[in-house]
Design an enzyme around this catalytic site. Structure first.
Site, PDB file in Angstrom:
ATOM      1  N   THR A 164       0.387  -1.673   0.084  1.00 46.12           N
ATOM      2  CA  THR A 164       0.119   0.242  -0.186  1.00 46.12           C
ATOM      3  C   THR A 164       0.890   0.866   0.759  1.00 46.12           C
ATOM      4  O   THR A 164       1.915   1.673   0.651  1.00 46.12           O
ATOM      5  CB  THR A 164      -0.631  -0.070   1.649  1.00 46.12           C
ATOM      6  N   ARG A 191     -13.348  -8.645  -1.053  1.00 45.43           N
ATOM      7  CA  ARG A 191     -12.092  -8.956   0.187  1.00 45.43           C
ATOM      8  C   ARG A 191     -12.014  -6.865  -0.422  1.00 45.43           C
ATOM      9  O   ARG A 191     -11.582  -6.848  -0.822  1.00 45.43           O
ATOM     10  CB  ARG A 191     -10.655  -9.795  -0.076  1.00 45.43           C
ATOM     11  N   VAL A 192     -12.116  -6.659   1.119  1.00 48.15           N
ATOM     12  CA  VAL A 192     -11.568  -5.324   2.093  1.00 48.15           C
ATOM     13  C   VAL A 192     -10.382  -5.144   2.822  1.00 48.15           C
ATOM     14  O   VAL A 192     -10.611  -6.227   3.501  1.00 48.15           O
ATOM     15  CB  VAL A 192     -12.241  -4.062   2.436  1.00 48.15           C
ATOM     16  N   GLY A 193      -9.434  -4.590   2.567  1.00 45.06           N
ATOM     17  CA  GLY A 193      -8.048  -4.074   3.590  1.00 45.06           C
ATOM     18  C   GLY A 193      -8.467  -4.207   4.536  1.00 45.06           C
ATOM     19  O   GLY A 193      -9.903  -3.769   4.780  1.00 45.06           O
ATOM     20  N   ASP A 194      -6.971  -3.215   5.314  1.00 43.08           N
ATOM     21  CA  ASP A 194      -7.207  -2.194   5.919  1.00 43.08           C
ATOM     22  C   ASP A 194      -7.277  -0.746   5.664  1.00 43.08           C
ATOM     23  O   ASP A 194      -7.373   0.063   6.780  1.00 43.08           O
ATOM     24  CB  ASP A 194      -5.750  -2.904   6.832  1.00 43.08           C
ATOM     25  N   GLY A 215       0.831  -3.247   4.856  1.00 44.21           N
ATOM     26  CA  GLY A 215       1.196  -5.136   5.213  1.00 44.21           C
ATOM     27  C   GLY A 215      -0.434  -5.613   4.863  1.00 44.21           C
ATOM     28  O   GLY A 215      -1.328  -5.415   4.124  1.00 44.21           O
ATOM     29  N   GLY A 217      -3.875  -6.438   4.957  1.00 48.94           N
ATOM     30  CA  GLY A 217      -5.132  -6.291   5.836  1.00 48.94           C
ATOM     31  C   GLY A 217      -5.137  -6.345   7.063  1.00 48.94           C
ATOM     32  O   GLY A 217      -5.723  -5.577   8.306  1.00 48.94           O
TER      33      GLY A 217
END
Ligand code: GLY
Length: 320
Positions: A164, A191-194, A215, A217
């Site tokens: 990121t 999918r969604v990360g941080d 990193g 998420g």
């Protein structure tokens, strides 16, 4: 802006920018220039991230980002203004040329400021943001060549597949943080990360500091790491101490739970004027610049702390 005004800003402005990976070196230069000329933290972060989003050579952000399992590029971005407390973000959007621009627009709103998928795309279209095909031939080729086997998918860590771009900026006493990513290569659609989640991928409070994370998420969200860093700074720690403490405590906790964690890297700016990073990698490259210093590559290491990258070692980080 007339020349006299620019000179006045040049001599008076106290600003700082920190960003993840060597890929953000030019963006940090641009962001620093925005602040030097009296721009806001949000304007600076947007300009810095745009430089990375628009570069097809980076396979983890914006145009050229690696696609999900079905070959579609899904992008996340967010920004948080530490002075107003407002934030804006986008999750899992397709075809938006510069997701961070839409996040900035959303960050002017108190409600309806975090949008996902079709609703986010509809908002961006209505507001006239640019759309384009974000899948480059290079990214498509990489997707086609990847054998999608379940066991291989499980072994794909973020640092194999994505990094990121995170920025934090300070203009006088005002802090902000922003991020943009295409997420994990071959992620499950949706999918969604941080990154777009306030407190996880980014957090900013001008009274304490601004922080952001890169990193996997899911690992970062389990510790609400960006919020934790800012909370540590609020408690009196410098940016570096806060990043190191947050990471150390999180890894210890995950270890106690027997939870496997991928590499995590963190950056922060403190309201006290400090800057810092921490990582669980052997080496993590980040950029720092402020009103007295041009943008330079710094290296943080899990065992070595952080230091400016030696000129002769810079080419080692060419892929970052
Ligand atoms: N850190 C970005 C992601 O996991 O999607």
């Amino acid at each position: 802006m007339n020349r006299a005004r620019v000179l006045l800003y040049d001599s008076l402005m106290s600003y700082a920018v920190i960003s993840t990976w060597k890929m953000s070196l030019n963006g940090a230069l641009i962001a620093g220039g925005v602040l030097k000329n009296g721009g806001t933290t949000l304007e600076a972060i947007k300009a810095g991230i745009n430089d990375v989003e628009n570069n097809p050579d980076y396979l983890s952000v914006g145009y050229g980002g690696l696609p999900n399992r079905e070959g579609e590029v899904e992008l996340d971005a967010a920004i948080m203004d530490g002075s107003s407390g407002l934030f804006g973000g986008l999750m899992g959007v397709k075809g938006i040329a510069n997701p961070i621009d839409v996040a900035v627009a959303l960050s002017k709103k108190r409600l309806n400021c975090l949008l996902c998928g079709a609703g986010a795309e509809k908002y961006a279209r209505l507001k006239g943001f640019e759309f384009k095909n974000m899948l480059t031939e290079k990214a498509k080729k990489q997707w086609e060549e990847q054998e999608v086997k379940d066991n291989e998918l499980l072994s794909l860590a973020s640092y194999n597949g994505h990094d990121t771009v995170c920025f934090a900026a300070r203009q006088e006493n005002s802090l902000a943080a922003g991020v943009s990513t295409s997420g994990i290569f071959l992620k499950t659609p949706g999918r969604v990360g941080d990154s777009p989640i306030v407190g996880g991928g980014l957090f900013s409070d001008s009274d304490a500091g601004a922080a952001a994370a890169t990193g996997d998420g899911e690992d970062i969200l389990r510790g609400c790491l960006s919020h934790e860093i800012v909370r540590q700074m609020e408690g009196g720690r410098t940016a570096r101490e806060a990043c190191e403490t947050a990471l150390f405590n999180h890894l210890k906790k995950m270890d106690r739970k027997n939870l496997k964690v991928g590499p995590i890297s963190l950056i922060a700016l403190g309201a006290d004027g400090s800057f810092g990073a921490a990582t669980s990698l052997d080496e993590f490259a980040f950029i720092y610049t402020d009103s007295d210093n041009p943008p330079e590559v710094w290296i943080a290491g899990a065992k070595t702390g952080m230091e400016k990258a030696a000129a002769e070692r810079l080419n080692q980080y060419a892929r970052d």
